[in-house]
Scaffold this active site. Structure first.
Site, PDB file in Angstrom:
ATOM      1  N   GLU A 195      31.737  85.762  16.956  1.00  0.00           N
ATOM      2  CA  GLU A 195      32.501  86.832  16.304  1.00  0.00           C
ATOM      3  C   GLU A 195      31.811  87.290  15.025  1.00  0.00           C
ATOM      4  O   GLU A 195      31.692  88.493  14.752  1.00  0.00           O
ATOM      5  CB  GLU A 195      33.914  86.352  15.983  1.00  0.00           C
ATOM      6  N   SER A 263      26.701  73.397  31.099  1.00  0.00           N
ATOM      7  CA  SER A 263      26.716  72.384  32.153  1.00  0.00           C
ATOM      8  C   SER A 263      26.504  73.058  33.495  1.00  0.00           C
ATOM      9  O   SER A 263      26.600  74.285  33.616  1.00  0.00           O
ATOM     10  CB  SER A 263      28.057  71.627  32.182  1.00  0.00           C
ATOM     11  N   ASP A 335      37.776  82.105  25.400  1.00  0.00           N
ATOM     12  CA  ASP A 335      37.809  82.607  24.027  1.00  0.00           C
ATOM     13  C   ASP A 335      39.015  82.003  23.323  1.00  0.00           C
ATOM     14  O   ASP A 335      40.083  82.609  23.234  1.00  0.00           O
ATOM     15  CB  ASP A 335      37.885  84.133  24.023  1.00  0.00           C
ATOM     16  N   ASP A 338      39.759  82.589  17.147  1.00  0.00           N
ATOM     17  CA  ASP A 338      39.769  83.908  16.518  1.00  0.00           C
ATOM     18  C   ASP A 338      39.631  83.732  15.014  1.00  0.00           C
ATOM     19  O   ASP A 338      40.284  82.854  14.412  1.00  0.00           O
ATOM     20  CB  ASP A 338      41.069  84.660  16.814  1.00  0.00           C
TER      21      ASP A 338
END
Length: 821
Positions: A195, A263, A335, A338
């Site tokens: 971000e 991975s 996600d 934030d």
């Protein structure tokens, strides 16, 4: 003269004798902590005897009458082999490293205290289910039994490092194991930095369309348009701030997003298996260290045996199998973070702005003790969105206006984190459906769980996914104002919203951290994924056979062909191959032609013995730097790795991306061919200075050494030769046998992050399953098990993964009998 000679001889002899005695004394004290694997011991905290059989590779097979006793045995075994690793990890998550290492780790401690993960772990103990509490308490009792034995029998303080850093070791608590899980979540998180990088790049690039080149979206539709970051914040933003490096101590869990976890895992149904049984392969990727993070173990629980990879401090087999179920983990790249820009009340700096007006920060004092220094007192501040972080962390100050601070929302900051309960429940599952049901309580770090039972294969994303409003200003892709209600999280999405694939028609499932679904925001999972290249090679290998075997899955794990190299070289060299006149020997032109001739015949295999991988890697690194340096300035230093999608967009001129080839500060208009030629010359100069001009004699493995370094002793003179493990390795950033390079200027191609564990499970014959780790079971550098698995790992070999107790006993290196005191 003769008298002087005699005295010099005496002094020399005395020095040699004293040195030998000192070395002998150090060896004696250090070797006292070498564990004895063949013994009988009475311990407190057991309800019935426990037997720990260590097979030929020193993998403990733990047998007990009750599950609590088996977890006791695992705690005891972990503490025998990895005590130093466990206590340093605990100190890391507690923010107490500076008590041992002084001011060198103060920056790490400050950040850990602000996140307050250990307090959250303590509060999460009450949220665990009954069987998890049994496991946590039994495990802690086993660790503490080993500590009591060390103190009672003077066993060299438990580890050689304890002589250099003499500090008391607190008893292990159930909360310590929960804190280890949160520490792993931190090490595998990268959305915060992404971000910030997107916002910083947005502020520097005059054309916002170029941001999609530099930080490209994973292929597929459903991507939201980005706003300009400056349009989100109604306040003056910093024009320029110098980049601040992350805490560089090896024990720091704060990594660049490229190292935030990766991975591979793939599974085949019985219809696609030559043996008629399901197949599963897994190789989770973490930063390399000596010893490795992984520890192999078998637990004979009341519901049946489980065997696979554990992490010291955590009483769970994280990747492994039972007799009827196999499970594998890959980073899901959900996600789940934030960044919020919080406005401070100009009338009262103790308050911040919310949708309902200004509100006081939640504050608490925290004192950090520092070795040989005065303690430091921090004031921890939290908003409704999460903890307030310093401006230096991931360069938050570069995107935070005056009068504001940055706070972090993150799923792992839950005081009711039940991830451990999910892990314990998973080991009890016997079918795909039971495993999916057991992991409903998994919180963080979000993972893709690949499963096989006797008849089915499946993939389920596990972990909490934030619920965002469709009106979120940045859709979680950039920092956003924390006082706007639409930007705030609205709880979690239901577990049913997590992607799930059960029994696919094609009979093959897999994940290389690639994009797995294409759903519109806010059900999108993520805008940033961990792979767009390895998956291309995986698809080719999986579809090239009608049926697979254990060996074909191993072959895929060890594959070193780079799809990025195969795609990019024809693009960037399109106007350079076989062009130009013959050049005199020793000239830059002649060296360029030699390099191009080598690369023209190369198949993209990143083999350690070949020169071409080094030529390719150096060329692409120089090229990306030339493309972005004039636009980003010093920010270009933070793009550590080549982004193939960016290079491809530029050289295919997608949406006008070829504009990156022109140097904006120069009068001429440079072409992409010019940039490719100049970058190749840059790369050849760099290679010549490092390795000499003989291109045919170059070896990729000389530059791409795996750096299994001891995080504390690895930098000390002389001692580092005993504790560090270095290996010439194949692979690269974009190969299935991934060996992620450091990107650091001094050694950009060192292999620092990869598959510390590999496992392949065949359910037609489960005991033919195999696994291996990157170093060895022991964390004691005087032990023969410190690095005995490392050479097998480097050569692509494995050891058996059997639940047959007879096989374990047949070649046991020791058997420990623990009996109740």
């Amino acid at each position: 003269m003769a008298l002087l000679f005699r005295w010099l001889l005496r002094l020399t002899g005395s020095t040699v004798i004293l040195t030998a005695l000192a070395v002998a004394a150090v060896y004696f004290l250090a070797s006292r902590s070498l564990p004895d694997y063949s013994k009988s011991l009475e311990v407190a905290g057991l309800s019935a005897p426990v037997e720990i059989v260590r097979d030929h590779a020193n993998v403990p097979h733990i047998f007990g009458a009750a599950d609590r006793d088996v977890f006791f045995g695992l705690g005891y075994a972990h503490a025998q082999d990895r005590l130093w690793q466990m206590v340093t990890m605990r100190r890391t998550v507690q923010g107490r490293l500076s008590e041992v290492f002084g001011t060198r780790t103060l920056a790490v401690d400050k950040l850990m205290r602000r996140l307050d993960l250990y307090t959250l772990a303590q509060r999460s103990v009450a949220a665990q289910d009954a069987q998890t509490i049994v496991a946590l308490e039994g495990y802690a009792a086993g660790v503490n039994a080993r500590l009591a034995e060390i103190n009672r029998d003077a066993l060299g303080r438990g580890a050689p490092e304890m002589f250099l850093f003499d500090v008391p070791i607190a008893l292990w608590q159930p909360a310590d194991s929960l804190a280890m899980v949160k520490l792993m979540a931190l090490e595998m998180s990268g959305q915060l930095e992404t971000e910030v990088m997107r916002a910083r790049s947005s502020l520097l690039l005059p054309d916002l369309a170029r941001l999609s080149d530099l930080l490209p979206d994973a292929p597929g539709s459903g991507v939201a348009a980005l706003p300009a970051y400056a349009s989100l914040i109604d306040a003056p933003l910093p024009q320029f701030t110098a980049s601040v490096a992350l805490p560089e101590h090896p024990l720091s869990p704060f990594r660049h997003s490229a190292f935030a976890g990766a991975s591979n895992a793939w599974a085949a149904a019985a219809s696609r298996s030559a043996s008629g049984g399901t197949l599963l392969a897994n190789d989770p990727h973490l930063g390399f260290s000596a010893p490795t993070m992984w520890y192999l173990a078998r637990l004979e629980l009341q519901g049946g045996g489980v065997i696979g990879a554990t992490i010291p401090g955590i009483p769970s087999v994280l990747s492994g199998r039972s007799d009827s179920l196999g499970w594998a983990l890959t980073s899901a790249y959900v996600d789940d973070q934030d960044v919020y820009i919080e406005q401070i009340n100009p009338e009262n700096p103790e308050e911040y702005r919310t949708p309902d007006g200004f509100k006081p920060f939640v504050t608490r004092k925290s004192i950090i003790q520092i070795k040989d220094e005065q303690p430091v007192t921090l004031t921890l501040r939290w908003t409704d969105n999460g903890p307030v972080l310093p401006g230096t962390h991931y360069n938050l100050e570069a995107i935070t206006p005056p009068g504001h601070v940055a706070a972090l929302a993150w799923t792992a900051l839950s005081p009711k984190d039940t991830t451990m309960s999910a892990g314990i429940g998973l080991m009890s599952a016997r079918t795909v459906q039971a495993a999916i049901a057991a992991t409903v309580s998994f919180v963080a770090p979000a993972q893709n769980l690949t499963l096989v039972d006797k008849t089915q294969i499946a993939l389920k994303t596990i972990g909490a996914m934030p619920r965002r409003s469709v009106a979120h200003q940045s859709r979680g892709r950039m920092p956003s104002p924390g006082w706007i209600e639409a930007n705030r999280w609205q709880g979690r999405l239901s577990y049913a919203a997590n992607p799930e694939f059960v029994a696919p028609l094609g009979g093959i499932l897999g994940n290389t951290n690639n994009k797995i679904v294409d759903r519109p925001f806010p059900l999108h999972i993520s805008f940033d994924w961990g792979d767009s290249q390895r998956v291309l090679r995986w698809q080719r290998l999986m579809q090239s056979r009608q049926v697979h075997t254990r060996d074909s899955f191993i072959e895929a794990q060890l594959d070193t062909v780079s799809p990025a190299a195969r795609t990019l070289l024809p693009l960037i060299g399109a106007d350079l191959w076989f062009t130009g006149e013959a050049a005199p020997k020793g000239t830059p032109e002649a060296q360029r032609q030699r390099a191009l001739a080598l690369l023209a015949d190369w198949n993209g295999e990143m083999n350690e013995h070949l020169p071409e991988p080094l030529l390719y890697a150096a060329w692409l690194r120089a090229l990306q730097d030339r493309l972005i340096r004039d636009d980003l300035g010093p920010l270009a230093d933070e793009f550590l790795h080549v982004e193939p999608l960016f290079i491809e967009r530029v050289y295919r001129d997608v949406d006008g991306a070829a504009v990156w080839c022109d140097v904006i500060q120069s009068a001429p208009v440079e072409t992409c061919t010019d940039m490719a030629r100049l970058a190749l010359d840059d790369a050849l100069i760099w290679i010549t200075e490092r390795y000499g001009p003989a291109l045919e004699s170059l070896r990729w493995g000389d530059a791409h050494q795996a750096t299994h370094d001891h995080p504390v002793l690895g930098k000390l003179p002389l001692l580092r030769y005993f504790v560090n493990i270095r290996q010439s390795t194949s692979g690269g950033d974009h190969t299935l046998m991934r060996g992620l390079t450091s990107g650091a200027p001094e050694a950009p191609f060192e292999n620092v992050h990869g598959a510390g564990y590999r496992g392949v499970y065949d359910f037609a014959d489960p005991d033919s399953s195999v696994f291996v780790t990157a170093t060895g079971q022991s964390g004691h550098f005087l032990s023969r098990h410190y690095d005995d698995l490392g050479e097998l790992w480097r050569r692509g070999e494995y050891i058996p993964m059997s639940l047959d107790a007879g096989l374990a006993r047949a070649a046991a290196v020791g058997i420990t009998h623990l009996t109740p005191d």
